[in-house]
Each structure stands twice: as structure tokens, then as C-alpha cells.
Design a protein around this motif. Structure first.
Motif, PDB file in Angstrom:
ATOM      1  N   VAL A  54       0.528  -1.180  -0.319  1.00  0.00           N
ATOM      2  CA  VAL A  54      -0.151   0.050  -0.219  1.00  0.00           C
ATOM      3  C   VAL A  54       0.872   0.867  -0.102  1.00  0.00           C
ATOM      4  O   VAL A  54       1.736   1.586   0.640  1.00  0.00           O
ATOM      5  CB  VAL A  54      -0.756  -0.012   1.773  1.00  0.00           C
ATOM      6  N   VAL A  55       0.638   2.236  -0.502  1.00  0.00           N
ATOM      7  CA  VAL A  55       1.193   3.275  -1.454  1.00  0.00           C
ATOM      8  C   VAL A  55       0.484   4.005  -0.372  1.00  0.00           C
ATOM      9  O   VAL A  55       1.493   5.446   0.602  1.00  0.00           O
ATOM     10  CB  VAL A  55       1.499   3.305  -2.713  1.00  0.00           C
ATOM     11  N   ASP A  56      -0.816   4.613  -0.754  1.00  0.00           N
ATOM     12  CA  ASP A  56      -1.696   5.578  -0.064  1.00  0.00           C
ATOM     13  C   ASP A  56      -3.374   4.623   0.251  1.00  0.00           C
ATOM     14  O   ASP A  56      -3.607   5.079  -0.595  1.00  0.00           O
ATOM     15  CB  ASP A  56      -2.110   6.492  -0.872  1.00  0.00           C
ATOM     16  N   ASP A  57      -3.511   5.069   1.061  1.00  0.00           N
ATOM     17  CA  ASP A  57      -4.912   5.104   1.520  1.00  0.00           C
ATOM     18  C   ASP A  57      -5.413   5.480   2.955  1.00  0.00           C
ATOM     19  O   ASP A  57      -5.884   5.165   3.566  1.00  0.00           O
ATOM     20  CB  ASP A  57      -4.966   3.693   2.655  1.00  0.00           C
ATOM     21  N   SER A  58      -5.181   6.830   2.607  1.00  0.00           N
ATOM     22  CA  SER A  58      -5.152   7.931   3.350  1.00  0.00           C
ATOM     23  C   SER A  58      -7.157   8.202   3.891  1.00  0.00           C
ATOM     24  O   SER A  58      -7.308   8.991   4.459  1.00  0.00           O
ATOM     25  CB  SER A  58      -4.400   9.438   3.249  1.00  0.00           C
ATOM     26  N   GLN A  59      -7.091   7.726   2.734  1.00  0.00           N
ATOM     27  CA  GLN A  59      -8.895   8.457   2.234  1.00  0.00           C
ATOM     28  C   GLN A  59      -9.550   7.175   2.225  1.00  0.00           C
ATOM     29  O   GLN A  59     -10.444   6.927   1.825  1.00  0.00           O
ATOM     30  CB  GLN A  59      -8.602   8.836   0.713  1.00  0.00           C
ATOM     31  N   LEU A  60      -9.231   6.005   2.556  1.00  0.00           N
ATOM     32  CA  LEU A  60      -9.963   4.592   3.168  1.00  0.00           C
ATOM     33  C   LEU A  60     -10.574   4.566   3.986  1.00  0.00           C
ATOM     34  O   LEU A  60      -9.836   4.705   5.128  1.00  0.00           O
ATOM     35  CB  LEU A  60      -9.352   3.262   2.764  1.00  0.00           C
ATOM     36  N   PRO A  61     -12.068   4.310   4.301  1.00  0.00           N
ATOM     37  CA  PRO A  61     -12.537   4.285   5.405  1.00  0.00           C
ATOM     38  C   PRO A  61     -12.384   3.355   6.463  1.00  0.00           C
ATOM     39  O   PRO A  61     -12.943   2.069   6.015  1.00  0.00           O
ATOM     40  CB  PRO A  61     -13.727   4.236   5.268  1.00  0.00           C
ATOM     41  N   LYS A  62     -11.148   2.943   6.426  1.00  0.00           N
ATOM     42  CA  LYS A  62     -10.392   1.945   7.219  1.00  0.00           C
ATOM     43  C   LYS A  62     -11.741   1.038   8.460  1.00  0.00           C
ATOM     44  O   LYS A  62     -11.341  -0.099   8.509  1.00  0.00           O
ATOM     45  CB  LYS A  62      -9.244   1.527   7.654  1.00  0.00           C
ATOM     46  N   ASP A  63     -12.642   1.520   8.744  1.00  0.00           N
ATOM     47  CA  ASP A  63     -13.639   0.865   9.503  1.00  0.00           C
ATOM     48  C   ASP A  63     -14.560  -0.298   9.215  1.00  0.00           C
ATOM     49  O   ASP A  63     -14.844  -1.000   9.399  1.00  0.00           O
ATOM     50  CB  ASP A  63     -14.496   1.949  11.228  1.00  0.00           C
ATOM     51  N   ARG A  69      -3.923  -6.286  -2.769  1.00  0.00           N
ATOM     52  CA  ARG A  69      -3.682  -7.011  -3.949  1.00  0.00           C
ATOM     53  C   ARG A  69      -2.178  -8.285  -3.291  1.00  0.00           C
ATOM     54  O   ARG A  69      -1.098  -7.899  -3.958  1.00  0.00           O
ATOM     55  CB  ARG A  69      -2.447  -6.049  -4.490  1.00  0.00           C
ATOM     56  N   LEU A  70      -2.873  -9.252  -2.609  1.00  0.00           N
ATOM     57  CA  LEU A  70      -1.401 -10.050  -2.612  1.00  0.00           C
ATOM     58  C   LEU A  70      -0.577 -11.000  -3.078  1.00  0.00           C
ATOM     59  O   LEU A  70       0.670 -10.891  -2.927  1.00  0.00           O
ATOM     60  CB  LEU A  70      -2.557 -11.584  -2.307  1.00  0.00           C
ATOM     61  N   LYS A  71      -0.683 -10.831  -4.882  1.00  0.00           N
ATOM     62  CA  LYS A  71       0.346 -11.157  -5.246  1.00  0.00           C
ATOM     63  C   LYS A  71       0.670 -10.765  -6.377  1.00  0.00           C
ATOM     64  O   LYS A  71       0.687 -10.885  -7.745  1.00  0.00           O
ATOM     65  CB  LYS A  71      -0.505 -12.165  -6.448  1.00  0.00           C
ATOM     66  N   GLY A  72       0.090  -8.575  -6.126  1.00  0.00           N
ATOM     67  CA  GLY A  72       0.848  -7.676  -7.109  1.00  0.00           C
ATOM     68  C   GLY A  72       0.617  -7.889  -8.360  1.00  0.00           C
ATOM     69  O   GLY A  72       1.245  -6.727  -8.833  1.00  0.00           O
ATOM     70  N   VAL A  73      -0.777  -8.630  -9.214  1.00  0.00           N
ATOM     71  CA  VAL A  73      -2.167  -8.255  -9.790  1.00  0.00           C
ATOM     72  C   VAL A  73      -2.950  -7.811  -9.854  1.00  0.00           C
ATOM     73  O   VAL A  73      -3.264  -6.926  -9.402  1.00  0.00           O
ATOM     74  CB  VAL A  73      -1.795  -9.317 -10.945  1.00  0.00           C
ATOM     75  N   ASP A  74      -3.802  -8.764  -9.342  1.00  0.00           N
ATOM     76  CA  ASP A  74      -5.869  -8.502  -8.945  1.00  0.00           C
ATOM     77  C   ASP A  74      -5.281  -8.015  -7.912  1.00  0.00           C
ATOM     78  O   ASP A  74      -4.318  -8.115  -7.152  1.00  0.00           O
ATOM     79  CB  ASP A  74      -6.639 -10.252  -9.158  1.00  0.00           C
ATOM     80  N   SER A  75      -6.865  -7.352  -7.588  1.00  0.00           N
ATOM     81  CA  SER A  75      -6.670  -6.996  -6.522  1.00  0.00           C
ATOM     82  C   SER A  75      -8.697  -6.934  -5.692  1.00  0.00           C
ATOM     83  O   SER A  75      -9.020  -6.750  -6.897  1.00  0.00           O
ATOM     84  CB  SER A  75      -6.979  -5.296  -6.651  1.00  0.00           C
ATOM     85  N   THR A  76      -9.365  -7.096  -4.586  1.00  0.00           N
ATOM     86  CA  THR A  76     -10.323  -7.087  -4.714  1.00  0.00           C
ATOM     87  C   THR A  76     -10.654  -5.339  -3.146  1.00  0.00           C
ATOM     88  O   THR A  76      -8.966  -5.530  -2.504  1.00  0.00           O
ATOM     89  CB  THR A  76     -10.560  -8.276  -3.367  1.00  0.00           C
ATOM     90  N   LEU A  77     -11.348  -5.111  -3.519  1.00  0.00           N
ATOM     91  CA  LEU A  77     -11.786  -3.882  -2.385  1.00  0.00           C
ATOM     92  C   LEU A  77     -13.320  -4.662  -1.567  1.00  0.00           C
ATOM     93  O   LEU A  77     -13.964  -4.888  -2.377  1.00  0.00           O
ATOM     94  CB  LEU A  77     -12.325  -3.020  -3.098  1.00  0.00           C
ATOM     95  N   LYS A  78     -13.642  -4.505  -0.141  1.00  0.00           N
ATOM     96  CA  LYS A  78     -14.264  -4.824   0.318  1.00  0.00           C
ATOM     97  C   LYS A  78     -15.128  -3.846   0.819  1.00  0.00           C
ATOM     98  O   LYS A  78     -14.277  -3.283   1.472  1.00  0.00           O
ATOM     99  CB  LYS A  78     -14.147  -6.173   0.722  1.00  0.00           C
ATOM    100  N   ILE A  79     -16.730  -4.059   1.376  1.00  0.00           N
ATOM    101  CA  ILE A  79     -17.075  -3.249   1.904  1.00  0.00           C
ATOM    102  C   ILE A  79     -17.806  -3.811   3.441  1.00  0.00           C
ATOM    103  O   ILE A  79     -18.370  -4.809   2.093  1.00  0.00           O
ATOM    104  CB  ILE A  79     -17.832  -2.136   1.764  1.00  0.00           C
ATOM    105  N   GLN A  80     -17.957  -3.970   4.011  1.00  0.00           N
ATOM    106  CA  GLN A  80     -18.030  -4.515   5.230  1.00  0.00           C
ATOM    107  C   GLN A  80     -18.106  -3.969   7.107  1.00  0.00           C
ATOM    108  O   GLN A  80     -17.237  -3.820   7.595  1.00  0.00           O
ATOM    109  CB  GLN A  80     -17.586  -6.001   5.494  1.00  0.00           C
ATOM    110  N   PRO A  81     -19.353  -3.316   7.120  1.00  0.00           N
ATOM    111  CA  PRO A  81     -20.858  -3.137   6.242  1.00  0.00           C
ATOM    112  C   PRO A  81     -21.150  -2.217   5.324  1.00  0.00           C
ATOM    113  O   PRO A  81     -20.390  -1.284   6.369  1.00  0.00           O
ATOM    114  CB  PRO A  81     -21.917  -3.222   7.301  1.00  0.00           C
ATOM    115  N   ALA A  82     -22.155  -2.527   5.566  1.00  0.00           N
ATOM    116  CA  ALA A  82     -22.347  -1.441   3.778  1.00  0.00           C
ATOM    117  C   ALA A  82     -23.265   0.285   3.928  1.00  0.00           C
ATOM    118  O   ALA A  82     -24.627  -0.698   4.813  1.00  0.00           O
ATOM    119  CB  ALA A  82     -22.790  -2.162   2.736  1.00  0.00           C
TER     120      ALA A  82
END
Lengths: 114, 115
Positions: A54-63, A69-82
Motif C-alpha cells: 500500500v502506497v496511500d490509503d489515507s482516504q480509505l474508511p478503514k472501519d 493485492r496479495l500477488k501484486g496483480v489482481d486486487s479486491t476491494l471489500k465493504i463490510q458493513p455497507a
């Protein structure tokens, strides 16, 4: 050259449920970004990866938001709870690792939270 | 705070006219700017970029002008076509990271081209 691939294209969930979005960047692009675009606004950066770090996650609502991006290629973004205010288009973009390389965007996932 | 704004939310032109879309940016440390075109249901599409050591750059039918004195960016589209109808965003890299390009976007200008 294949572009940035995202799935699903659309997702409708109820508030407090969880959801995940997937992104496959352009081959050879080490830098990957997730943006949130609320209707009528410009995209807002949530998180930037270089390879699998991660280079910058300052705007990500981490709660409630997480991304990996485990293998440096594909990525997933998750929201819980929405929440209702999470309704937006989630855009993935990728670029070369060099500073000031243009971003190339996918067509996004449109999330509706009811 | 850091933001990129646009002067007009909408612009209507006739086919064949030249279009000028304006953008004001707030961060004098920004060193890279991009214009994107976004059609309905699609992601932003790269049009043209410019670095802060330049004041003009031309592409195919498009020209970007950068005025660092007044922190103003503009996109000129020559001989506008109906296919140019879309929302146009300017974006800036405010330089917080050395890797990649963390862009901040403005709110966009909707260009409507009538034939």
C-alpha cells in the motif's frame, strides 16, 4: 492491449451487508488504484498499491473498507458493513510504476445500497 | 484543501465548433495534469496530459494549455463532433507520493454537441 477488467458490473445489496469487487489491471502495470465515484462528482482516490504494498490509503474508511493485492496483480476491494452512502461507482485503475504515468481506468462496478 | 474545480458544469456547442473547457486548480505544488473523458456507464478515458514544465501540449484535435501563474488549465477540442459529448474531468497529481500518480479530480464539465 487488454484494458483494466472489473467485476461485477452491477451490485445491489441491503445496508449492513458485505460486498466485494474485483480488478485485474493492465499487464505490466505495477501500480493499482481504487477510486469511488459518487453520482455527479469526480472520482475520489481510496487506495493506491505498488505491487502488493500500500502506497496511500489515507482516504480509505478503514472501519468498513478493506483492499488487498496479495500477488501484486489482481486486487479486491471489500465493504463490510455497507451503508447507504456507499452507493457509488467503484473504479479500478492501473499505471506504470513511474511517477506521473497516466492512469487507465476500468468501467467500474456500480453499487446500490438499499 | 486540495481540490480541482471547473468553471462551468455544462457546455453546449454546435457540431464543427471549437470547444474550450476550463479548470482551476488550487495546489501550486501540482506537477502533472490530465484531462479525461467519461461517457455514461464507462470509466474515465485518458485524453491528454501535461507536465508543469510545459505550458501547451497538442494531440489529435485536442490542445491542453497550462497557466501556472493563475493556476488554470484548459482543454480545447477542435471541430467538435457528436461523439465528443461526454463529461470531461481535469485531474492533478499533487505530488504526495513518488510512486505512480495519485490523481485528484474536479467535478467535471458536461459537453453536449448538437448536430
Amino acid at each position: 492491449e487488454a484494458g483494466v477488467a472489473q467485476s461485477p458490473r452491477y451490485k445491489i445489496i441491503e445496508k449492513r451487508q458485505s460486498v466485494a469487487f474485483w480488478c485485474n489491471p493492465i499487464s505490466g502495470h505495477a501500480t493499482l488504484y481504487w477510486y469511488q465515484q459518487i453520482l455527479g462528482q469526480g472520482p475520489k482516490l481510496l487506495i493506491q498499491f505498488q505491487n502488493n504494498g500500500v502506497v496511500d490509503d489515507s482516504q480509505l474508511p478503514k472501519d468498513r473498507f478493506s483492499a488487498e493485492r496479495l500477488k501484486g496483480v489482481d486486487s479486491t476491494l471489500k465493504i463490510q458493513p455497507a451503508k447507504l452512502e456507499d452507493s457509488a461507482v467503484y473504479l479500478c485503475a492501473s499505471s506504470l510504476v513511474f511517477r506521473n504515468s497516466p492512469l487507465h481506468f476500468g468501467n467500474g462496478t456500480r453499487l446500490t445500497v438499499t | 484543501g486540495e481540490s480541482v474545480g471547473l468553471h462551468l458544469p455544462t457546455l453546449s456547442v454546435q457540431e464543427g465548433d471549437n470547444s474550450i473547457i476550463n479548470c482551476a486548480y488550487s495546489n501550486s505544488a501540482s506537477d502533472y495534469f490530465i484531462w479525461y473523458k467519461q461517457e455514461s456507464g464507462k470509466g474515465p478515458q485518458f485524453i491528454i496530459d501535461i507536465r508543469s514544465n510545459m505550458d501547451k501540449r497538442q494531440g489529435q484535435r485536442v490542445t491542453v494549455l497550462l497557466n501556472k501563474t493563475v493556476k488554470h488549465l484548459s482543454l480545447q477540442i477542435a471541430a467538435t463532433q457528436p461523439g465528443d459529448s461526454a463529461v470531461y474531468f481535469c485531474a492533478e497529481n499533487v505530488g504526495r507520493n513518488q510512486a505512480g500518480t495519485a490523481l485528484i479530480f474536479g467535478k467535471g464539465t458536461t459537453l453536449s454537441v448538437s448536430s
